[in-house]
Design an enzyme around this catalytic site. Structure first.
Site, PDB file in Angstrom:
ATOM      1  N   GLN A  79       0.808  -1.131   0.082  1.00  0.00           N
ATOM      2  CA  GLN A  79      -0.083   0.202   0.008  1.00  0.00           C
ATOM      3  C   GLN A  79       1.001   1.205   0.128  1.00  0.00           C
ATOM      4  O   GLN A  79       1.411   1.461   1.017  1.00  0.00           O
ATOM      5  CB  GLN A  79      -1.037  -0.131   1.214  1.00  0.00           C
ATOM      6  CG  GLN A  79      -2.033   1.089   1.072  1.00  0.00           C
ATOM      7  CD  GLN A  79      -2.578   1.140   2.432  1.00  0.00           C
ATOM      8  OE1 GLN A  79      -2.280   0.639   3.665  1.00  0.00           O
ATOM      9  NE2 GLN A  79      -3.798   1.664   2.508  1.00  0.00           N
ATOM     10  N   GLU A 153     -25.661   0.246  13.057  1.00  0.00           N
ATOM     11  CA  GLU A 153     -24.902   1.331  12.958  1.00  0.00           C
ATOM     12  C   GLU A 153     -23.616   1.006  13.480  1.00  0.00           C
ATOM     13  O   GLU A 153     -23.235   0.358  14.476  1.00  0.00           O
ATOM     14  CB  GLU A 153     -25.603   2.413  13.881  1.00  0.00           C
ATOM     15  CG  GLU A 153     -25.164   3.795  13.793  1.00  0.00           C
ATOM     16  CD  GLU A 153     -25.992   4.907  14.708  1.00  0.00           C
ATOM     17  OE1 GLU A 153     -25.600   5.988  14.640  1.00  0.00           O
ATOM     18  OE2 GLU A 153     -26.941   4.385  15.330  1.00  0.00           O
ATOM     19  N   ASN A 169     -16.206  -3.287  17.729  1.00  0.00           N
ATOM     20  CA  ASN A 169     -15.675  -3.734  16.350  1.00  0.00           C
ATOM     21  C   ASN A 169     -14.440  -4.433  16.790  1.00  0.00           C
ATOM     22  O   ASN A 169     -13.435  -3.750  17.126  1.00  0.00           O
ATOM     23  CB  ASN A 169     -15.850  -2.793  15.288  1.00  0.00           C
ATOM     24  CG  ASN A 169     -15.253  -3.286  13.909  1.00  0.00           C
ATOM     25  OD1 ASN A 169     -15.104  -4.507  13.684  1.00  0.00           O
ATOM     26  ND2 ASN A 169     -14.791  -2.524  13.088  1.00  0.00           N
ATOM     27  N   HIS A 320      26.628  -7.037  33.946  1.00  0.00           N
ATOM     28  CA  HIS A 320      26.617  -7.392  35.357  1.00  0.00           C
ATOM     29  C   HIS A 320      26.151  -6.319  36.471  1.00  0.00           C
ATOM     30  O   HIS A 320      26.092  -5.013  36.117  1.00  0.00           O
ATOM     31  CB  HIS A 320      28.140  -8.006  36.127  1.00  0.00           C
ATOM     32  CG  HIS A 320      29.134  -6.750  35.633  1.00  0.00           C
ATOM     33  ND1 HIS A 320      29.613  -6.705  34.355  1.00  0.00           N
ATOM     34  CD2 HIS A 320      29.768  -6.019  36.563  1.00  0.00           C
ATOM     35  CE1 HIS A 320      30.653  -5.983  34.671  1.00  0.00           C
ATOM     36  NE2 HIS A 320      30.562  -5.513  35.832  1.00  0.00           N
ATOM     37  N   ARG A 414      26.870  16.370  34.061  1.00  0.00           N
ATOM     38  CA  ARG A 414      27.805  17.372  34.252  1.00  0.00           C
ATOM     39  C   ARG A 414      28.412  17.281  35.562  1.00  0.00           C
ATOM     40  O   ARG A 414      27.834  17.030  36.491  1.00  0.00           O
ATOM     41  CB  ARG A 414      27.232  18.814  34.056  1.00  0.00           C
ATOM     42  CG  ARG A 414      26.674  19.232  32.731  1.00  0.00           C
ATOM     43  CD  ARG A 414      26.386  20.607  32.616  1.00  0.00           C
ATOM     44  NE  ARG A 414      25.974  21.125  31.430  1.00  0.00           N
ATOM     45  CZ  ARG A 414      25.404  22.382  31.126  1.00  0.00           C
ATOM     46  NH1 ARG A 414      24.872  23.070  32.109  1.00  0.00           N
ATOM     47  NH2 ARG A 414      24.947  22.484  29.988  1.00  0.00           N
TER      48      ARG A 414
END
Length: 423
Positions: A79, A153, A169, A320, A414
């Site tokens: 697709q 529906e 669905n 480890h 840092r």
């Protein structure tokens, strides 16, 4: 009967895991999500499968080939543009001769559901047959209203007060070839896609026999990273013992464990099943693998490492004295010594995760981190619950990660160095 499996999409809610593969190729309990659909079809006599591919289709083709390794015949159709489910199904029109099953490739079902579907279709011979299921919260799904077994529906993602019911669905259908004529006439939806639910509603309005069966068989919709863990937890409860690798003296195993060919489990390791371990892995010594852990092929887990309820993908090393809890770790990662991936908030609250720029409640009290492929951590680094690290990012030694890290980033701590004269 033929089948069409839709596997063209990316699965953006699964990022960073889907930056390098389609969602359907993510592993659950030792095999890709898509493999479960192929196996379910084959086990119910459906051997002719069309896969609609697109995003990272090479991952699908590389795994399945022509389908012979899975006992089926697979034809691929790409697709080119992802224009919706109806558009995707329409790509298969030249390859379909008779009635055919359609299912989304990112769902996992009880194989018996396929048998129920095929039997019901042959008994009733409707124009279209849908599989529905009852859920407590339908707001994230398409809700279907029925009269008897007739579909009347389909309402996409109704609000909580819509009164639409709780039959959703499942994305599993049987169609006759006549559906292709309706697909050609399906208009663009408000989302700018050609939706198969709009196609079905055109059939309903033409008073064609669009019917539904309601199933209570297992159906797992895997859409977000932590749902991979939930799916593994459900599927691994039926794991059968299978030891093809080498288990040294001094290994303790409780519960079902699958160990692949070429894998070595070194002395002092404790495995609390169900645990799945792939091929050519090196585990231990003195490691602790806890229930529902799923380890891919070529994984190395070092001395005194603890892994709990996690998915570790192919080629990853966990060195480890590390801890990985309730996490999904991508392919070819390197987890340095002393890395800790926490899975429990210090306030004991539910873990949240960012999905498509929204902070989402996962509903899980314990959830660790999600690493894309190729992530590297430095020694003694730590990760707070619910963080994601994008592909190929590097986390420096001693860092504490409390928010998501994008892909291809270097994070370092840092430091201030003070030099003093020593007497």
């Amino acid at each position: 009967m033929q089948a069409v499996i839709l596997t063209a999409g990316e699965g953006t809610r699964m990022r960073p895991l889907t930056l390098t593969r389609p969602k359907t190729m993510l592993p659950v309990a030792g095999k890709p999500i898509l493999q479960y659909s192929v196996d379910a079809l084959r086990d119910n006599g459906v051997h002719d499968i069309v896969m609609i591919t697109g995003y990272h289709e090479e991952a699908v083709r590389s795994h399945f080939g022509d389908g012979s390794g899975s006992g089926v015949n697979i034809t691929y159709v790409r697709q080119e543009e992802r224009l919706g489910t109806a558009h995707a199904i329409g790509q298969a029109s030249e390859l379909i001769d008779d009635e055919f099953i359609v299912l989304n490739g990112d769902i996992i079902t009880d194989p018996g559901l396929m048998g129920d579907l095929i039997g019901s279709y042959h008994e009733r011979k409707p124009e279209t047959l849908m599989v529905l299921r009852e859920v407590p919260d339908p707001t994230s799904f398409g809700v279907v209203k029925v009269e008897g077994d007739r579909v009347r529906e389909i309402i996409e993602k109704p609000g909580p007060d819509a009164g639409a019911g709780n039959l959703i669905n499942t994305g599993i259908y049987v169609f006759s070839p006549a559906v292709f004529d309706y697909i050609e006439r399906t208009p663009l939806s408000r989302r700018g896609e050609y939706e198969i639910t709009d196609t079905i509603m055109m059939q309903v309005r033409d008073d064609l026999p669009v019917r539904a069966i309601i199933s209570d068989r297992d159906w797992i919709d895997v859409g977000r990273p932590w749902e991979l863990l939930e799916a593994s937890e459900r599927l691994m409860k039926d794991l059968e013992d299978s030891v093809e690798g080498d288990v040294e003296d001094g290994v303790t195993i409780h519960g079902p464990v699958a160990i692949g060919e070429g894998t070595i489990i070194r002395s002092g390791t404790y495995i609390q099943g169900p645990v799945y371990i792939g091929r050519n892995c090196d585990i231990g010594p003195n490691s602790y693998l806890r229930a529902h852990t799923c380890i891919g092929d070529g994984v190395s887990i070092g001395n005194a490492v603890e892994v709990k309820n996690s998915i570790i993908m192919d080629g990853t090393n966990i060195n480890h004295l590390s801890y990985v809890g309730d996490s999904v770790i991508g392919m070819n990662c390197n987890i340095a010594a002393g890395t800790n991936i926490a899975n429990l908030r210090f306030d004991d609250g539910p873990v949240r995760m960012v999905v498509k720029d929204d902070v989402v409640e996962t509903g899980r009290r314990k959830l660790g981190a999600v690493f894309g492929d190729g992530v590297k951590t430095g020694i003694n680094s730590s990760f707070n619950p619910g963080v994601k690290v994008g592909k190929d990012s590097c986390i420096g030694a001693g860092c504490v990660i409390s928010r998501d890290v994008p892909s291809d980033r270097l994070v370092i701590l840092r430091q201030e160095h003070t030099t003093m004269e020593y007497r």
